[in-house]
Enzyme design. Sequence first.
Site, PDB file in Angstrom:
ATOM      1  N   PHE A  42     112.255  40.648 104.287  1.00 11.58           N
ATOM      2  CA  PHE A  42     113.568  40.012 104.076  1.00 11.58           C
ATOM      3  C   PHE A  42     113.500  38.785 103.184  1.00 11.58           C
ATOM      4  O   PHE A  42     114.501  38.378 102.606  1.00 11.58           O
ATOM      5  CB  PHE A  42     114.172  39.604 105.440  1.00 11.58           C
ATOM      6  N   LYS A  97     112.154  50.928  99.967  1.00 11.48           N
ATOM      7  CA  LYS A  97     112.725  50.717 101.312  1.00 11.48           C
ATOM      8  C   LYS A  97     112.877  49.207 101.464  1.00 11.48           C
ATOM      9  O   LYS A  97     111.935  48.498 101.784  1.00 11.48           O
ATOM     10  CB  LYS A  97     111.753  51.269 102.373  1.00 11.48           C
ATOM     11  N   GLU A 154     115.892  45.850 106.118  1.00 15.01           N
ATOM     12  CA  GLU A 154     117.228  46.139 106.673  1.00 15.01           C
ATOM     13  C   GLU A 154     117.979  44.836 106.964  1.00 15.01           C
ATOM     14  O   GLU A 154     119.192  44.845 107.171  1.00 15.01           O
ATOM     15  CB  GLU A 154     117.112  47.011 107.936  1.00 15.01           C
ATOM     16  N   SER A 204     104.876  41.364 107.624  1.00 15.64           N
ATOM     17  CA  SER A 204     104.014  40.655 108.572  1.00 15.64           C
ATOM     18  C   SER A 204     102.698  41.421 108.777  1.00 15.64           C
ATOM     19  O   SER A 204     102.628  42.631 108.544  1.00 15.64           O
ATOM     20  CB  SER A 204     104.748  40.512 109.899  1.00 15.64           C
ATOM     21  N   CYS A 229     105.498  33.312 102.377  1.00 19.81           N
ATOM     22  CA  CYS A 229     104.110  33.563 102.771  1.00 19.81           C
ATOM     23  C   CYS A 229     103.169  32.571 102.096  1.00 19.81           C
ATOM     24  O   CYS A 229     102.006  32.492 102.446  1.00 19.81           O
ATOM     25  CB  CYS A 229     103.713  34.987 102.416  1.00 19.81           C
ATOM     26  N   GLU A 283     100.822  33.142 112.847  1.00 22.56           N
ATOM     27  CA  GLU A 283     101.783  32.731 111.815  1.00 22.56           C
ATOM     28  C   GLU A 283     103.048  32.188 112.479  1.00 22.56           C
ATOM     29  O   GLU A 283     103.504  32.723 113.489  1.00 22.56           O
ATOM     30  CB  GLU A 283     102.139  33.945 110.942  1.00 22.56           C
TER      31      GLU A 283
HETATM   32  P1  NAD Z   1     108.329  42.593 108.798  1.00 26.58           P
HETATM   33  O1  NAD Z   1     106.892  42.931 108.897  1.00 26.58           O
HETATM   34  O2  NAD Z   1     109.092  42.433 110.061  1.00 26.58           O
HETATM   35  O3  NAD Z   1     109.117  43.715 107.949  1.00 26.58           O
HETATM   36  C1  NAD Z   1     108.654  44.150 106.697  1.00 26.58           C
HETATM   37  C2  NAD Z   1     109.104  45.592 106.483  1.00 26.58           C
HETATM   38  O4  NAD Z   1     108.522  46.409 107.504  1.00 26.58           O
HETATM   39  C3  NAD Z   1     110.611  45.757 106.584  1.00 26.58           C
HETATM   40  O5  NAD Z   1     111.036  46.609 105.543  1.00 26.58           O
HETATM   41  C4  NAD Z   1     110.818  46.387 107.959  1.00 26.58           C
HETATM   42  O6  NAD Z   1     111.912  47.271 108.010  1.00 26.58           O
HETATM   43  C5  NAD Z   1     109.530  47.141 108.210  1.00 26.58           C
HETATM   44  N1  NAD Z   1     109.124  47.177 109.626  1.00 26.58           N
HETATM   45  C6  NAD Z   1     109.344  46.215 110.568  1.00 26.58           C
HETATM   46  N2  NAD Z   1     108.778  46.575 111.739  1.00 26.58           N
HETATM   47  C7  NAD Z   1     108.197  47.773 111.538  1.00 26.58           C
HETATM   48  C8  NAD Z   1     107.442  48.660 112.367  1.00 26.58           C
HETATM   49  N3  NAD Z   1     107.177  48.370 113.632  1.00 26.58           N
HETATM   50  N4  NAD Z   1     106.967  49.804 111.826  1.00 26.58           N
HETATM   51  C9  NAD Z   1     107.212  50.107 110.539  1.00 26.58           C
HETATM   52  N5  NAD Z   1     107.930  49.302 109.705  1.00 26.58           N
HETATM   53  C10 NAD Z   1     108.419  48.163 110.198  1.00 26.58           C
HETATM   54  O7  NAD Z   1     108.440  41.283 107.874  1.00 26.58           O
HETATM   55  P2  NAD Z   1     109.717  40.395 107.596  1.00 26.58           P
HETATM   56  O8  NAD Z   1     110.062  39.654 108.833  1.00 26.58           O
HETATM   57  O9  NAD Z   1     110.747  41.175 106.904  1.00 26.58           O
HETATM   58  O10 NAD Z   1     109.114  39.372 106.513  1.00 26.58           O
HETATM   59  C11 NAD Z   1     108.384  38.238 106.856  1.00 26.58           C
HETATM   60  C12 NAD Z   1     106.899  38.515 106.885  1.00 26.58           C
HETATM   61  O11 NAD Z   1     106.471  38.987 105.613  1.00 26.58           O
HETATM   62  C13 NAD Z   1     106.069  37.265 107.148  1.00 26.58           C
HETATM   63  O12 NAD Z   1     105.035  37.621 108.024  1.00 26.58           O
HETATM   64  C14 NAD Z   1     105.527  36.892 105.783  1.00 26.58           C
HETATM   65  O13 NAD Z   1     104.333  36.146 105.791  1.00 26.58           O
HETATM   66  C15 NAD Z   1     105.332  38.240 105.180  1.00 26.58           C
HETATM   67  N6  NAD Z   1     105.293  38.188 103.727  1.00 26.58           N
HETATM   68  C16 NAD Z   1     104.080  38.289 103.134  1.00 26.58           C
HETATM   69  C17 NAD Z   1     103.978  38.204 101.762  1.00 26.58           C
HETATM   70  C18 NAD Z   1     102.632  38.286 101.095  1.00 26.58           C
HETATM   71  O14 NAD Z   1     102.607  38.284  99.885  1.00 26.58           O
HETATM   72  N7  NAD Z   1     101.531  38.362 101.793  1.00 26.58           N
HETATM   73  C19 NAD Z   1     105.121  38.020 100.987  1.00 26.58           C
HETATM   74  C20 NAD Z   1     106.363  37.938 101.623  1.00 26.58           C
HETATM   75  C21 NAD Z   1     106.435  38.021 103.009  1.00 26.58           C
END
Ligand code: NAD
Length: 486
Positions: free
Chosen positions: A149, A173, A176, A226, A281, A377
């Site tokens: 997001f 994808k 959401e 994450s 991040c 985190e």
């Molecule tokens: P998230 O992991 O909750 O979601 C990321 C994606 O995974 C979304 O599209 C979501 O729909 C999907 N998803 C969520 N739960 C899932 C599951 N159980 N099984 C399969 N798919 C699932 O992350 P977020 O809250 O949207 O974003 C924040 C996180 O992203 C933070 O941890 C941040 O550090 C990380 N991030 C990392 C970088 C990097 O470059 N390393 C960059 C941006 C964000």
Amino acid sequence: MKYQEVKNYINGQFVSDNNTRIDVDSPLTGTVISTVPLSIYADVDSAVKAAKKAFPVWSGMTSKSRSQILYKYRQIIEENVESLATIVHEENGKTMAEATAEVLKSMELTEFACSIPQIAVGEVLEVSMGVECRTEYAPLGVVASISPFNFPHMVPHWTVPNALGMGNCVILKPSEIAPITATKMAEMLKQAGLPDGVFNIVNGAKDVVEAICDHPDIKAVSFVGSTPVAQIVYRRATSNLKRCLALGGAKNHLIVLPDANLELSASDIAASMCGSAGQRCMAASVMIAVGNVNPIIDKLCVETSKFIPGTKMPPIISPKSRENLIDYINEAEKKGAKLLVDGRKFSGDENANPNGYYLGPTIIDWRNAETKMPDREVFGPIFEIISAKSVEEAISIQKESPFGNAASAFTQNGGIAKMIAQNASAGMIGINIGVPVPREPFSFGGWNSSKYGVGDITGKSSLEFWSQLKKVTSKWAKQEITDWMS
Ligand code: NAD
């Protein structure tokens, strides 16, 4: 609702479906601005079928003609920076200035993809008389990109332009939680002349991600989110024999020495921890204070307090995330950590809607606490302080972190800065910089549990991720001299 309902984009059309819908609310106001479908395997399958159909024509074009479309696309983004930034601002909550910077970064990423014909050119050599070896980059086929997001425009631009430029057909994808911006990508790519089916969007959550990992016709999956989900995606995609690059979460350590420039360090760290309300991040998470850096900490507290929720400091993405952050602060307080700045007590300025999910910046000092700082985190405007007696000890603390996205050194001593840069266990290092994001053409990617897979998500290694090398060895005449290659 301010925005139309979000639809999947398949074969160049926004398509209706009967899937369950969830609300998309703006963290700025807490109001519902759209809805998004929770798509299922069948939707992913339709997108894959469209992408497979489009692949022969798209991959058959020269890389120069593909890049002409990307040039046009970049131009269209430039003409629409403000309207794109407004959507990012409204669905993600970040300030207009931050949202604008995000869209400009997407343009820079697209510019890199426009240069693919200059970079991904293959090689040729006459390896023995009359025998030539050449390598060329071939696309993989249908590939997928899953995004978080926190950068609804930039993160898809880490992957989509490069994947397209290398000749692949893509399924995106989006998160959401912030899916509206991606619909504009679809419209603008179409306007730029991208053939139908080459770029598709399937909205949703876990089910779509699992379908992407499982679908036999998707060749490669990139993920940003994450760490727990990065692990799930990496395991599932690779167990299905796909190529996968999964970027995870972070807890970035800043090693600060007493000789660091007071003004520069304090303002840089404050901007790093408070920008996007810490939901980056690359945000500064932890200071490892080496020796007495109290003047810097005092100044940091002053600078941080300027990030009043509203104009300068955006809201947290959801009430649940804000609650988790407040729980973290409460827990730290219970364990004897001192709150140097307490975000729970901030009230917003005139631009902070009372229904927005705001939280002020917080600085937690663990130096005299009963227990150690948790190594998980936090992902919010929370900065933590711990201490080390020496630079060596500070480096070993940084190395114990399970993450390894970024680490920074704040000092005027070049030798110490170099030692930290050489020894810290992180993919991206800052020297007197709180957000050490490499700009194009340098690549982006962390280490340890901040990234699973080989290579980085942008730059040249991204081009390798989105392609495979074809090696052609040829001979056109009978040779006088024969050897093992004849
Ligand atoms: P998230 O992991 O909750 O979601 C990321 C994606 O995974 C979304 O599209 C979501 O729909 C999907 N998803 C969520 N739960 C899932 C599951 N159980 N099984 C399969 N798919 C699932 O992350 P977020 O809250 O949207 O974003 C924040 C996180 O992203 C933070 O941890 C941040 O550090 C990380 N991030 C990392 C970088 C990097 O470059 N390393 C960059 C941006 C964000």
